[in-house]
Design an enzyme around this catalytic site. Structure first.
Site, short mmCIF file in Angstrom:
data_model
loop_
_atom_site.label_atom_id
_atom_site.label_comp_id
_atom_site.label_asym_id
_atom_site.label_seq_id
_atom_site.Cartn_x
_atom_site.Cartn_y
_atom_site.Cartn_z
N LYS A 179 11.46 21.76 24.39
CA LYS A 179 10.06 21.31 24.52
C LYS A 179 9.58 21.45 25.95
CE LYS A 179 10.25 17.68 20.99
NZ LYS A 179 10.07 16.24 20.73
N ASN A 238 4.18 4.96 14.59
CA ASN A 238 3.23 5.19 15.67
C ASN A 238 2.52 6.54 15.52
OD1 ASN A 238 2.15 4.45 18.44
ND2 ASN A 238 3.15 6.39 18.91
N SER A 274 4.18 11.80 29.01
CA SER A 274 5.21 11.12 29.79
C SER A 274 5.34 11.76 31.17
CB SER A 274 6.56 11.18 29.07
OG SER A 274 6.68 10.13 28.14
N LYS A 325 18.30 12.41 25.66
CA LYS A 325 18.00 11.53 24.53
C LYS A 325 18.98 10.37 24.54
CE LYS A 325 14.85 11.46 21.31
NZ LYS A 325 13.45 11.83 21.55
N LYS A 334 14.77 14.26 30.70
CA LYS A 334 13.71 13.40 30.18
C LYS A 334 13.88 13.26 28.68
CE LYS A 334 9.70 11.28 30.63
NZ LYS A 334 10.13 10.27 29.65
N THR A 375 1.63 11.72 21.24
CA THR A 375 2.28 12.58 20.26
C THR A 375 1.33 12.90 19.12
OG1 THR A 375 4.41 11.57 20.82
CG2 THR A 375 4.31 12.86 18.80
#
Length: 429
Positions: free
Chosen positions: A107, A234, A361, A119, A83, A203
């Site tokens: 994470k 963001n 997510s 990524k 992910k 986030t």
């Protein structure tokens, strides 16, 4: 001579940014040794299991075809599908993407998600591209990586300079390739296409909940704190809004062009109304300062929320705060962290502080798989629970091993990666 010296210093800072993979590996090795794992654990986890480099031809609006270079790294899939986000940025490098995939694995271990890390990135400058060009680039990337990604293999998401619209184009392209509707292929989608409520702010909310826990531990009243946020995209913009609403004094914000500072507090609502789609607002002010000056201003809490390597050995001795919350990925270099530790400045690491994005997510992926969608209140409630539990675990690990919170976060993240790899028979120890 002064100009040559300045250029040399700038090149050294850029080189430090390119060292993100090496710094990931050095800290990983330190944590592996603390846990008394055999060397094979480090050798297995120090780089991605898979790394794909692709060339993406895109017909530009002027009729010419431009070739863009893109990447996808899948760090470890022992715990489940990988992910991770996709970033569009001119400074994307293979080393950065590999490091980001490793950090994402950690994470997921820290927050106990059934994922490994991944990524992606494309070398481009979306600020200089039209919407049609961005759509063609987004679809081209999915075509290039389609054999390696999917809802049970590798699930992309937004990252730097990508958003829900880009995720929507990517979803549509994947559905055309696979010839069936697959909302779980990608997260960070528009709500109308199966996105989750609360994902866009996830986030920032995660950083906020982390900051609140730190204030609680330090017996600080959030309303009495002076905060500087370097980065107004963001994450930084939503976070500034939340802190302003809670009564904290936001005295500085920065974007790619520079920073704005006022020791009496900034008019955050005005800044939010004035920023453009890339988070740029400093160009509206005549008295803006450099990002370097902004980072060195006195405050209680400094939140780097832009790019990696902004706090480094060249400026760590001039960082003037009590707490650094890493909202960006890798904003503090290893050398700088040692210098901040020596000055008793608490650094809350990125792989803990900014994990809200991957947590929600995961919630979105669960909702897609169930075909049942949650309220924003439920998303926030479960996000806060995950963040607070993760923070508590990392904080207790730091005390147990007498290490800083970054090492503690690595220790927490590695254990799940190592155990799932051992159970599958990939590692023997």
């Amino acid at each position: 001579m002064a100009i040559d010296s300045l250029n040399q210093k700038k090149n050294e800072v850029v080189k430090e940014k390119d060292n993100s993979l090496l710094e990931f590996q050095e800290t990983l090795k330190e944590a592996v040794e603390i846990l008394n794992y055999p060397p094979q654990v480090f050798e297995f986890l120090k780089k991605p299991m898979r790394f794909l480099e692709v060339s993406i031809p895109v017909r530009m609006d002027n009729g010419e075809v431009q070739i863009f270079e893109g990447y996808r790294a899948q760090h470890n899939d022992a715990a489940g599908p990988t992910k991770g986000g996709i970033r569009f940025h001119p400074d994307v490098t293979p080393e950065e993407v590999k490091a980001l995939a490793g950090w994402m694995s950690l994470k997921c271990g820290i927050t106990d998600l059934p994922y490994g890390g991944a990524k992606g990135g494309i070398i481009c400058d979306p600020r200089k591209m039209s919407m049609d060009e961005l759509e063609r680039l987004s679809r081209g990337y999915v075509r290039a990586v389609s054999q390696l990604v999917g809802p049970t293999k590798d699930i992309p998401a937004p990252d730097m300079y990508t958003n829900s619209q880009i995720m929507a184009w990517m979803l549509d392209e994947y559905d055309h390739i696979r010839e069936f509707d697959s909302p779980g292929f990608i997260t960070g989608k528009p709500i109308a296409l199966g996105g989750s409520k609360g994902r866009e702010t996830a986030t920032s909310k995660g950083v906020l909940y982390t900051l609140q826990k730190v204030c609680e531990l330090r017996k600080m009243n959030l309303k009495d704190t002076r905060v500087i946020i370097q980065g107004f995209g963001n994450v930084g913009s939503y976070l500034a809004g939340y802190l302003y609403e809670l009564g904290a004094k936001v005295i500085g914000v920065g974007d790619v062009l520079g920073g704005i500072y006022d020791e009496n507090g900034l008019d955050v609502p005005y800044l939010l109304e004035s920023r453009d789609s890339f988070g740029i607002v400093s160009n509206r002010f005549n008295n803006s300062i450099s990002n370097q000056e902004l980072l060195e201003k006195e405050c209680d809490i400094l939140i780097p929320a832009a790019i990696s390597g902004v706090i480094n050995k060249h400026n760590a001795d001039r960082i003037n705060c009590q707490i650094v919350i890493e909202a960006a990925n890798g904003p503090t270099t290893k050398d700088a962290l040692t210098m901040l530790d020596d000055r008793d400045i608490l650094v809350v690491p990125d792989i803990l502080a900014n994990s809200g994005g991957v947590i929600v997510s995961y919630f979105e992926w669960c909702q897609n798989n169930q075909g049942y969608y949650w309220t924003e209140e439920l998303v926030d409630e479960r996000l806060k629970e995950k963040i607070e539990t993760s923070f508590k675990n990392v904080y207790n690990t730091a005390k147990k091993y007498n290490v800083n919170m970054k090492i503690a976060a690595y220790i927490e993240g590695i254990q799940k990666l190592a155990e799932t790899s051992r159970l599958r028979g990939w590692l023997k120890y």
